[in-house]
Design an enzyme around this catalytic site. Structure first.
Site, PDB file in Angstrom:
ATOM      1  N   LYS A  21       0.925  -1.227   0.045  1.00  0.00           N
ATOM      2  CA  LYS A  21       0.254   0.109   0.036  1.00  0.00           C
ATOM      3  C   LYS A  21       0.741   1.274   0.095  1.00  0.00           C
ATOM      4  CE  LYS A  21      -2.544   2.412   3.203  1.00  0.00           C
ATOM      5  NZ  LYS A  21      -3.910   2.872   2.642  1.00  0.00           N
ATOM      6  N   ILE A 437     -26.665  13.058   6.412  1.00  0.00           N
ATOM      7  CA  ILE A 437     -26.525  11.751   6.700  1.00  0.00           C
ATOM      8  C   ILE A 437     -26.012  11.469   8.090  1.00  0.00           C
ATOM      9  CG2 ILE A 437     -25.970   9.557   5.793  1.00  0.00           C
ATOM     10  CD1 ILE A 437     -28.101  10.832   4.511  1.00  0.00           C
ATOM     11  N   SER A 439     -22.179  12.287   9.180  1.00  0.00           N
ATOM     12  CA  SER A 439     -20.748  13.090   9.686  1.00  0.00           C
ATOM     13  C   SER A 439     -20.519  14.401   8.757  1.00  0.00           C
ATOM     14  CB  SER A 439     -19.974  12.157   9.208  1.00  0.00           C
ATOM     15  OG  SER A 439     -20.013  11.696   7.790  1.00  0.00           O
ATOM     16  N   ASP A 605     -27.948   3.333  10.848  1.00  0.00           N
ATOM     17  CA  ASP A 605     -27.612   3.158   9.438  1.00  0.00           C
ATOM     18  C   ASP A 605     -27.452   1.691   9.046  1.00  0.00           C
ATOM     19  OD1 ASP A 605     -27.033   6.071   9.249  1.00  0.00           O
ATOM     20  OD2 ASP A 605     -25.270   5.854   9.992  1.00  0.00           O
ATOM     21  N   HIS A 700     -18.836  12.457  -3.243  1.00  0.00           N
ATOM     22  CA  HIS A 700     -17.555  12.213  -3.473  1.00  0.00           C
ATOM     23  C   HIS A 700     -16.901  13.162  -4.081  1.00  0.00           C
ATOM     24  CE1 HIS A 700     -19.007   7.822  -3.037  1.00  0.00           C
ATOM     25  NE2 HIS A 700     -17.922   7.859  -2.349  1.00  0.00           N
TER      26      HIS A 700
END
Ligand code: GLN
Ligand code: ZN
Length: 765
Positions: A21, A437, A439, A605, A700
């Site tokens: 990564k 929603i 956060s 959720d 996004h």
């Protein structure tokens, strides 16, 4: 000496310290040259091969390593690159490869979606206008590398043609036969080159064969393998299935291949039942997936040895391969760093490296007399029984509470229409209420404070004060924006499952239990190892504080039982549904605590509900029933006037919409940027008659959508949904966004709501 052969199907790429990564991200950030990057990755790849060699695995997979994703490797190997990227012909450059994976200034990334029912995401090949050519024989390159560098006679791994096509998009089902024709020559070329190079076994992954596939496709599958067998008659093809039992066992085992790989863990009982019923062809090798490739638990080796013994009635020992149930891509790498875990838990775990040891041990022990208690077997049995009899495993209070659950525990006191009237009366919300929603931006500042608190540089008190300041700032912003229902912002949470797992009993967290989710993104799922116990209020302090700052309702914010379950590694000694109910019961207590503290809108959720859907449609109903019940267990005890919200995102909703409705939430918010057209279409024929908010903008991107754009979404939704039940919200939580763009987008959203309200004439108002 044993006769059995040990094998592996795939090894995690990320490395024990996530070095893979880190290398990818450093390369993307321009910190290392392409040359150095490729050298570094080669080092990681060879290290992983050497490790498998040292563990004594006979058939070591090669070609499973990737620079991002193995499906993307396959499509780019065939030169399948959509027109929007920079590509002419020949091998696909690294920059185009990563443009497809991640997007760039010119072109958006290719779609990514879940690899079967795992949390691994692959890049969806786009086949429209595809003209496949073998631009480079990747498995061959990997085979030669392993042979030259390490003297390993590897087993190249490829995705089978049928699975590859089924996972791709850009064609209609009727085009499948012609696509098979177009791709077969390339697969033929690929396999005959492997044959020429002296490859003995090739693993051809066809996991789609465990799903219910259309009857007419079988002819195609048969034709594919007939053809490939002729193209490379000396090459031994191991047709590999996993994640479930082979759907058409008789047909699969008759295919003209030399070996069949079956998952004897997931769908294991069903696969074994088929072997018992139909036997196993005498001319083929059985690759028995005996060690769970997707979970983190040590195997019950004695039990597995019994299975091997049973298999030998059907397959002679020289034709039995012992291997994991699937690629080990889905498990963390190594237990070496997990010293902080409770010993009784740590002793019961096996990550990828330990699973390879188990394979080896099975190969060594299965041929021996089972009555002679072998030391390693005894140790294995002891570790598992110590966990099973430990105090964590079963909590009397939890078990008793679950026994006392009855039908009424899953039911609200009144039906939706009565609740809706009571809630309207209480909250006096305007038409088309606006909310978010949950956060708000997790800025560098928020992450830093949390880090400092975890390192002991901030006291609990200092950290709480910091979280409260953030909450206050955002309550003020929401008030100023004119939102109708507010949220506290979730500043105290890193991850929506981890946060609850850390506060509930029965969960454990590893130091390095990372698993690749997509690209370089890794997740570290919690382990649910004992009964889930509610210990104390988990969200009360922050929520009550936020509510004290405003006269508008603040939604309590919880992660639902099914999502917590699906995003964890779950114990296997009791049914998953039971674990879901345990979490449901714990959350029910939290819901009750919130309600009695005056929080009367509570969102639970469930973004991961859809993704847990089993691969076989015959299993859908029981999964969905249990999931809905677990959700309802957590939400049903409240008063009529308490409004239960839920939220889901980034999945196909249309095939589960009935279950979504059955959850009986007063309000649901659904993401729609991915599924808008489809959802609206769906609601034309199947109305939704509870509160619903369809996301009016994608979260996004930092782009601030215009008022008009969002109003358009509302207008089109209101053609099929009742304005009196409609809510206005973004697609999902805003934690990945910056502050400025968030405020600007929400300002436009509130304006869009205002305009939409004015343009609707509702007779009753
Ligand atoms: N309440 C969560 C948030 O806003 C929901 C996240 C999700 O849907 N994945 O972040
Ligand atoms: Zn979401």
């Amino acid at each position: 000496m044993s006769q059995w052969i040990s094998s592996n199907l795939g090894y995690p790429r990320i490395g024990a310290n996530r070095e893979w990564k880190k290398a990818l991200e450093a390369f993307w950030a321009g910190k290392v040259s392409e040359q150095d990057f490729l050298t570094e990755l080669k080092g990681i790849r060879l290290r992983h091969l050497r490790l498998q060699q040292e563990k004594g695995i006979d058939l070591i997979p090669v070609g499973d390593f990737s620079l991002y994703d193995h499906v993307l490797d396959t499509s780019t190997m065939f030169g399948i690159v959509p027109d929007r990227y920079d590509y002419e012909s020949g091998p696909v450059s690294l920059s185009t490869y990563y443009a497809m994976a991640r997007g760039n200034d010119q072109a958006a990334a290719s779609e990514m979606t879940k690899w079967f029912n795992t949390n691994y995401h692959y890049i969806v090949p786009e086949l429209a206008g595809a003209n496949p050519v073998l631009t480079v024989n990747r498995p061959l390159v990997a085979y030669l590398e392993a042979k030259q560098e390490l003297g390993i006679e590897g087993k190249p791994v490829i995705i089978g043609l049928y699975t590859f096509l089924k996972l791709s998009k850009g064609y209609s089902p009727s085009e499948l036969p012609s696509l098979v024709e177009r791709f077969l020559p390339v697969y033929r070329e690929l396999l005959s080159e492997l044959q020429q190079a002296g490859v003995k076994w090739v693993q051809v992954d066809e996991p789609v064969l465990v799903t219910d596939i259309p009857a007419e496709d079988w002819k195609l599958v048969e034709a594919i393998y007939e053809d490939l067998h002729q193209a490379a008659p000396e090459l031994k093809i191991l047709l590999q299935t996993y994640f479930e039992a082979a759907e058409e066992y008789e047909k699969v085992t008759k295919l003209p291949v030399q070996g069949i790989g079956l998952d004897l863990v997931h769908g294991g009982e069903a696969n074994l039942a088929q072997i018992r019923k139909y036997g196993f062809p005498q001319d083929k090798v059985l690759a028995a997936g005996l060690i769970d490739g997707r979970n983190i638990w040590r195997s019950d080796l004695l039990g597995r040895i019994h299975v091997i013994k049973e298999l030998t009635a059907f397959v002679s020992p020289d034709r039995l391969i012992i291997q994991p149930s699937s690629s080990l891509l889905h498990t963390p790498v190594s237990l070496a760093k997990e010293d902080a875990l409770l010993p009784v838990l740590r002793n019961s775990l096996a990550f990828a490296d330990e699973k390879l040891d188990e394979i080896k041990l099975l190969v060594e022990l299965a041929g021996e007399d089972i009555n002679v208690i072998h030391q390693q077997l005894a140790e294995n049995t002891k570790a598992l029984s110590e966990l099973n009899t430990s105090v964590f495993r079963s909590n009397f209070t939890v078990r008793e509470a679950l026994e006392n659950v009855n039908d009424s525990s899953f039911k609200r006191k009144s039906d939706f229409s009565a609740r809706h009237a009571a809630q309207q009366q209480k909250f006096q919300l305007p038409l088309l209420p606006t909310t978010t929603i949950g956060s708000f931006p997790q800025t560098a500042e928020v992450r830093k404070a949390r880090r400092q608190w975890r390192n002991g540089q901030l006291t609990d008190q200092q950290y709480e004060t910091f979280v409260d300041e953030q909450t206050k700032e955002w309550i003020d912003i929401q008030e100023e924006l004119g939102l109708d229902v507010l949220v506290h912002g979730e500043f105290e949470r890193t991850d929506m499952v981890e946060f609850f797992g850390e506060k509930l009993g029965g969960f454990a967290f590893t130091q390095g239990g990372w698993v690749q989710s997509y690209g370089s993104r890794c997740v570290k799922p919690p382990i649910i190892f004992g009964d889930v116990v509610y210990q104390e209020p988990m969200t009360l302090r922050e929520t009550v504080y936020a509510q004290s700052l405003t006269s508008k309702p603040v939604k309590g914010m919880l992660t639902g039982p099914v999502t917590i379950l699906n995003w964890s590694f779950v114990r296997t000694d009791i049914p998953r549904s039971e674990v879901a109910y345990q979490i449901g019961l714990a959350l029910r207590k939290e819901v009750e605590a919130l309600e009695s503290a005056g929080i009367e809108m509570i969102q639970v959720d469930e973004p991961a509900l859809r993704e847990g859907l089993p691969l076989k449609s015959a299993d859908h109903e029981s999964y969905l029933t249990d999931s809905v019940k677990a959700f309802k267990l957590s939400t049903s005890s409240v008063k009529d006037t308490t409004q239960i919200h839920t939220h889901m995102c980034y999945c196909e909703f249309h095939d589960v919409i009935e279950s979504i409705e059955a959850m009986d939430a007063d309000v649901i918010s659904l993401e729609t940027s991915r599924s808008h057209g489809e959802l609206i279409e769906n609601f034309k024929t199947q109305t939704y008659d509870k509160g619903i908010g369809l996301g009016v903008y994608d979260i996004h991107s930092p782009r601030v959508p215009s008022v008009n754009e969002m109003k358009e979404v509302v207008v089109s939704a209101l053609e099929v949904l009742d304005p009196e039940l409609f809510w206005i919200n973004p697609d999902c939580g805003l934690k990945t966004r910056g502050k400025e763009e968030t405020v600007a987008a929400l300002r436009n959203m509130v304006a869009a709501a205002g305009e939409a309200r004015n343009s609707i004439k509702v007779p009753s108002l």
